[in-house]
Design a protein around this motif. Sequence first.
Motif, mmCIF file in Angstrom:
data_model
loop_
_atom_site.group_PDB
_atom_site.id
_atom_site.type_symbol
_atom_site.label_atom_id
_atom_site.label_comp_id
_atom_site.label_asym_id
_atom_site.label_seq_id
_atom_site.Cartn_x
_atom_site.Cartn_y
_atom_site.Cartn_z
ATOM 1 N N ILE A 1 19.765 -26.713 -18.863
ATOM 2 C CA ILE A 1 19.544 -26.832 -20.301
ATOM 3 C C ILE A 1 20.699 -26.150 -21.032
ATOM 4 O O ILE A 1 20.938 -24.959 -20.869
ATOM 5 C CB ILE A 1 18.206 -26.208 -20.728
ATOM 6 C CG1 ILE A 1 17.057 -26.809 -19.922
ATOM 7 C CG2 ILE A 1 17.981 -26.401 -22.230
ATOM 8 C CD1 ILE A 1 15.731 -26.094 -20.106
ATOM 9 N N TYR A 3 22.271 -25.144 -24.701
ATOM 10 C CA TYR A 3 21.739 -24.910 -26.045
ATOM 11 C C TYR A 3 22.451 -23.754 -26.731
ATOM 12 O O TYR A 3 23.085 -22.917 -26.097
ATOM 13 C CB TYR A 3 20.237 -24.613 -25.973
ATOM 14 C CG TYR A 3 19.879 -23.353 -25.200
ATOM 15 C CD1 TYR A 3 19.633 -22.158 -25.862
ATOM 16 C CD2 TYR A 3 19.787 -23.356 -23.819
ATOM 17 C CE1 TYR A 3 19.303 -21.008 -25.161
ATOM 18 C CE2 TYR A 3 19.458 -22.226 -23.105
ATOM 19 C CZ TYR A 3 19.208 -21.045 -23.794
ATOM 20 O OH TYR A 3 18.895 -19.910 -23.094
ATOM 21 N N VAL A 9 13.896 -23.838 -26.537
ATOM 22 C CA VAL A 9 14.179 -23.949 -25.103
ATOM 23 C C VAL A 9 13.051 -23.280 -24.313
ATOM 24 O O VAL A 9 12.605 -23.803 -23.290
ATOM 25 C CB VAL A 9 15.556 -23.341 -24.764
ATOM 26 C CG1 VAL A 9 15.768 -23.250 -23.264
ATOM 27 C CG2 VAL A 9 16.660 -24.156 -25.422
ATOM 28 N N ARG A 44 10.769 -25.054 -21.437
ATOM 29 C CA ARG A 44 10.566 -24.450 -20.119
ATOM 30 C C ARG A 44 9.079 -24.259 -19.832
ATOM 31 O O ARG A 44 8.611 -24.512 -18.715
ATOM 32 C CB ARG A 44 11.298 -23.108 -20.037
ATOM 33 C CG ARG A 44 12.800 -23.256 -19.934
ATOM 34 C CD ARG A 44 13.488 -21.907 -19.949
ATOM 35 N NE ARG A 44 14.910 -22.067 -19.658
ATOM 36 C CZ ARG A 44 15.855 -21.257 -20.113
ATOM 37 N NH1 ARG A 44 15.542 -20.216 -20.864
ATOM 38 N NH2 ARG A 44 17.109 -21.481 -19.802
ATOM 39 N N ASP A 90 14.165 -25.736 -13.520
ATOM 40 C CA ASP A 90 15.180 -25.257 -14.470
ATOM 41 C C ASP A 90 16.292 -24.521 -13.724
ATOM 42 O O ASP A 90 16.062 -23.476 -13.127
ATOM 43 C CB ASP A 90 14.516 -24.336 -15.483
ATOM 44 C CG ASP A 90 15.445 -23.865 -16.582
ATOM 45 O OD1 ASP A 90 16.616 -24.284 -16.616
ATOM 46 O OD2 ASP A 90 14.995 -23.064 -17.416
ATOM 47 N N SER A 102 19.225 -23.721 -15.329
ATOM 48 C CA SER A 102 20.099 -23.083 -16.308
ATOM 49 C C SER A 102 19.957 -21.570 -16.289
ATOM 50 O O SER A 102 19.042 -21.015 -15.677
ATOM 51 C CB SER A 102 19.819 -23.631 -17.712
ATOM 52 O OG SER A 102 18.455 -23.564 -18.021
ATOM 53 N N ILE A 118 20.179 -31.322 -20.005
ATOM 54 C CA ILE A 118 19.534 -31.567 -21.293
ATOM 55 C C ILE A 118 20.253 -30.706 -22.306
ATOM 56 O O ILE A 118 20.356 -29.489 -22.135
ATOM 57 C CB ILE A 118 18.030 -31.210 -21.261
ATOM 58 C CG1 ILE A 118 17.278 -32.174 -20.355
ATOM 59 C CG2 ILE A 118 17.446 -31.236 -22.683
ATOM 60 C CD1 ILE A 118 15.791 -31.881 -20.227
ATOM 61 N N CYS A 119 20.777 -31.341 -23.359
ATOM 62 C CA CYS A 119 21.446 -30.609 -24.430
ATOM 63 C C CYS A 119 20.486 -30.552 -25.611
ATOM 64 O O CYS A 119 20.183 -31.578 -26.226
ATOM 65 C CB CYS A 119 22.750 -31.298 -24.827
ATOM 66 S SG CYS A 119 23.626 -30.413 -26.137
ATOM 67 N N MET A 120 19.977 -29.367 -25.895
ATOM 68 C CA MET A 120 19.066 -29.167 -27.015
ATOM 69 C C MET A 120 19.906 -29.090 -28.290
ATOM 70 O O MET A 120 20.681 -28.147 -28.475
ATOM 71 C CB MET A 120 18.252 -27.894 -26.817
ATOM 72 C CG MET A 120 17.395 -27.892 -25.558
ATOM 73 S SD MET A 120 16.063 -29.088 -25.603
ATOM 74 C CE MET A 120 14.886 -28.221 -26.630
#
Length: 146
Positions: A38, A40, A48, A52, A66, A68, A93-95
């Motif tokens: 992730i 962010y 985030v 999660r 996860d 990240s 995943i880019c928040m």
Amino acid sequence: MGGGSSIGRPNFTRSSSSSNGTLDQYTAEDQEKKKVFISYSMRNKAQVGLLRYQAENEDFDVEFSDTSLKRPVKGKSWKPVVGQKIQNSDVVICMVGDDTHSRTAVSWEVKYAYKHDIPVIPVNIHKDHSTKMPTEITYNNGKAVS
């Protein structure tokens, strides 16, 4: 074979058709939890945390492992650590929040993912308004999901 429902919780699987990911490209055909990095802005830490939580809670239709970072890496040596985590992931995943487009670390992470053919799924964290997409995602024709 046994009985029971064939409908399970969706998992992310890598699509080889493009390095731009959308939720439609990910199916439940692979029952193993997919590894997700992730990316962010720290200003979006609460959103985030919610993502999660949803991935760990059986009440939600989201399931992934996860990969990240849970806290920032200090100093100039963060890129090798983050790069290795991205390479060990199935998808990024880019928040996307209000300032994500201006965060240099997010920009680097997204570029790195594209460079290593890791699909990127941009997620707009504000469903009530649109936000500016990071240049790397726009350049690669990424479309945000809510």
